[in-house]
Motif scaffolding. Sequence first.
Motif: not given
Length: 118
Positions: A46, A50, A53, A87-88, A90
């Motif tokens: 993560y 990302i 965040p 972000n979610c 991706r």
Amino acid sequence: CAKKAKPHKDDKKDLATCRVLLAELETHQDAWPFLKPVDLKAVPGYRKVIKKPMDFSTIREKLNNSQQNNELFLCTFIIDVNLVFDNCERFNEDDSEIGRAGHNMRRFFDKRWTELLQ
Ligand SMILES: Cc1nnc(-c2cnn(C)c2N)n1CCCn1ccnc1
């Protein structure tokens, strides 16, 4: 997003509206993946994937600290909420529980933002 915001005279109302909108996001049944920052130690990849965040609790803190006279708070709010959903998308498959939650939440936000702020 600045051009869509109401003229700066409504800043006071806009801050209250952002708070209402954020409360609706936090209490939505599909909000569970986005309530707290992703645990960067517990979720492999993560941190690498990302770059920025974002989550609803962080947005709430930023909103609580934002100055009303700083007109940027409305744009910052919209950008941060969209960052949560981008972000979610991706990091998660569309056809996954978290991926679907992200799409549902983005659809909900787009509708409510248009109703309340434009
Ligand atoms: C937001 C978000 N996007 N991806 C994740 C995630 C966390 N672990 N894994 C394997 C993901 N794909 N998340 C955080 C979801 C936070 N969560 C998970 C269970 N309850 C909350």
